[in-house]
Design a protein around this motif. Structure first.
Motif, mmCIF file in Angstrom:
data_model
loop_
_atom_site.group_PDB
_atom_site.id
_atom_site.type_symbol
_atom_site.label_atom_id
_atom_site.label_comp_id
_atom_site.label_asym_id
_atom_site.label_seq_id
_atom_site.Cartn_x
_atom_site.Cartn_y
_atom_site.Cartn_z
ATOM 1 N N ALA A 103 7.811 -11.348 -2.678
ATOM 2 C CA ALA A 103 6.731 -12.301 -2.365
ATOM 3 C C ALA A 103 6.503 -12.364 -0.863
ATOM 4 N N ARG A 104 7.575 -12.366 -0.104
ATOM 5 C CA ARG A 104 7.460 -12.409 1.351
ATOM 6 C C ARG A 104 6.774 -11.156 1.869
ATOM 7 N N MET A 105 7.219 -10.015 1.381
ATOM 8 C CA MET A 105 6.634 -8.756 1.827
ATOM 9 C C MET A 105 5.175 -8.664 1.390
ATOM 10 N N GLY A 106 4.876 -9.066 0.174
ATOM 11 C CA GLY A 106 3.497 -9.040 -0.316
ATOM 12 C C GLY A 106 2.586 -9.950 0.484
ATOM 13 N N PHE A 107 3.076 -11.133 0.813
ATOM 14 C CA PHE A 107 2.284 -12.072 1.615
ATOM 15 C C PHE A 107 1.986 -11.479 2.986
ATOM 16 N N GLN A 108 2.988 -10.879 3.593
ATOM 17 C CA GLN A 108 2.792 -10.288 4.912
ATOM 18 C C GLN A 108 1.797 -9.124 4.852
ATOM 19 N N LEU A 109 1.917 -8.288 3.835
ATOM 20 C CA LEU A 109 0.959 -7.182 3.678
ATOM 21 C C LEU A 109 -0.452 -7.718 3.471
ATOM 22 N N TRP A 110 -0.581 -8.744 2.642
ATOM 23 C CA TRP A 110 -1.892 -9.317 2.361
ATOM 24 C C TRP A 110 -2.519 -9.896 3.629
ATOM 25 N N THR A 111 -1.724 -10.642 4.409
ATOM 26 C CA THR A 111 -2.293 -11.230 5.630
ATOM 27 C C THR A 111 -2.639 -10.162 6.660
ATOM 28 N N ASP A 112 -1.862 -9.076 6.697
ATOM 29 C CA ASP A 112 -2.155 -7.983 7.632
ATOM 30 C C ASP A 112 -3.380 -7.167 7.225
ATOM 31 N N HIS A 113 -3.745 -7.224 5.946
ATOM 32 C CA HIS A 113 -4.832 -6.377 5.436
ATOM 33 C C HIS A 113 -5.940 -7.181 4.774
ATOM 34 N N GLY A 114 -6.400 -8.213 5.449
ATOM 35 C CA GLY A 114 -7.577 -8.923 4.988
ATOM 36 C C GLY A 114 -7.384 -10.351 4.530
ATOM 37 N N GLY A 115 -6.148 -10.790 4.349
ATOM 38 C CA GLY A 115 -5.925 -12.141 3.849
ATOM 39 C C GLY A 115 -5.754 -13.196 4.918
#
Length: 181
Positions: A103-115
């Motif tokens: 979840a932490r890694m997914g959140f970071q990826l999402w915020t880095d790529h459009g979120g």
């Protein structure tokens, strides 16, 4: 995400996979995950913001980490063989671990790529004052998940060790309540 972020996140996710194979429960079983989260905390947790609803966010994710950690510890098999305790993470434990750490890694990826804009809007709407609140919440969630999982495993290992030392068919004595007081 930096190379260090990737390595750290992947290491946290992979920790449970070394426990899918039954192995001896020893000091290394505790120190490896603790070492990884200590590294994460020292590199990412610089402050714990307390303004606005920052503590609410942090508390919610810490609570989620505690639930995942205790459940993961309960779904880890511990058994005694001779003088040693053996540990094996079950499928449920592995899924819970990957869910929490992923979840932490997914959140970071999402915020880095459009979120990032969505997170910013959510933060403004819910009075989360800084991006550091999100960092602190996810780092403390991971730390709590690791600590509660290890604590659950430790307590269960002591119970298994104590229970296995009893003669076959014997149950541990439960002291009677003193009702005369």
């Amino acid at each position: 995400m930096t190379t260090t972020d990737w390595i750290t996140d992947i290491a946290l996710v992979l920790v449970v996979f070394r426990q899918l194979r039954e192995s001896r429960l020893d000091l290394k079983s505790y120190l490896l995950p603790l070492g990884i989260v200590a590294f994460v905390a020292s590199h990412y947790l610089h402050t714990v913001p307390t303004a606005g609803n920052d503590l609410v966010l942090i508390g919610a994710l810490v609570a989620a980490g505690a639930v995942l950690g205790v459940a993961g510890g309960l779904y880890t098999r511990i058994r005694r063989t001779g003088d040693h305790l053996l540990i094996k993470a079950g499928a449920v434990s592995a899924v819970l671990w990957v869910l929490g750490m992923g979840a932490r890694m997914g959140f970071q990826l999402w915020t880095d790529h459009g979120g990032a804009d969505d997170v910013a809007r959510f933060s403004v709407t819910h009075d989360i004052t800084t991006g550091q609140a999100w960092v602190a919440a996810f780092v403390l969630m991971a730390l709590t998940e690791v600590l509660t999982r290890l604590a659950t495993i430790f307590v269960r290992s002591r119970l298994v060790a104590a229970g296995e030392q009893l003669p076959a068919g014997a149950r541990p004595a439960v002291p009677a309540l003193d009702r005369t007081a």
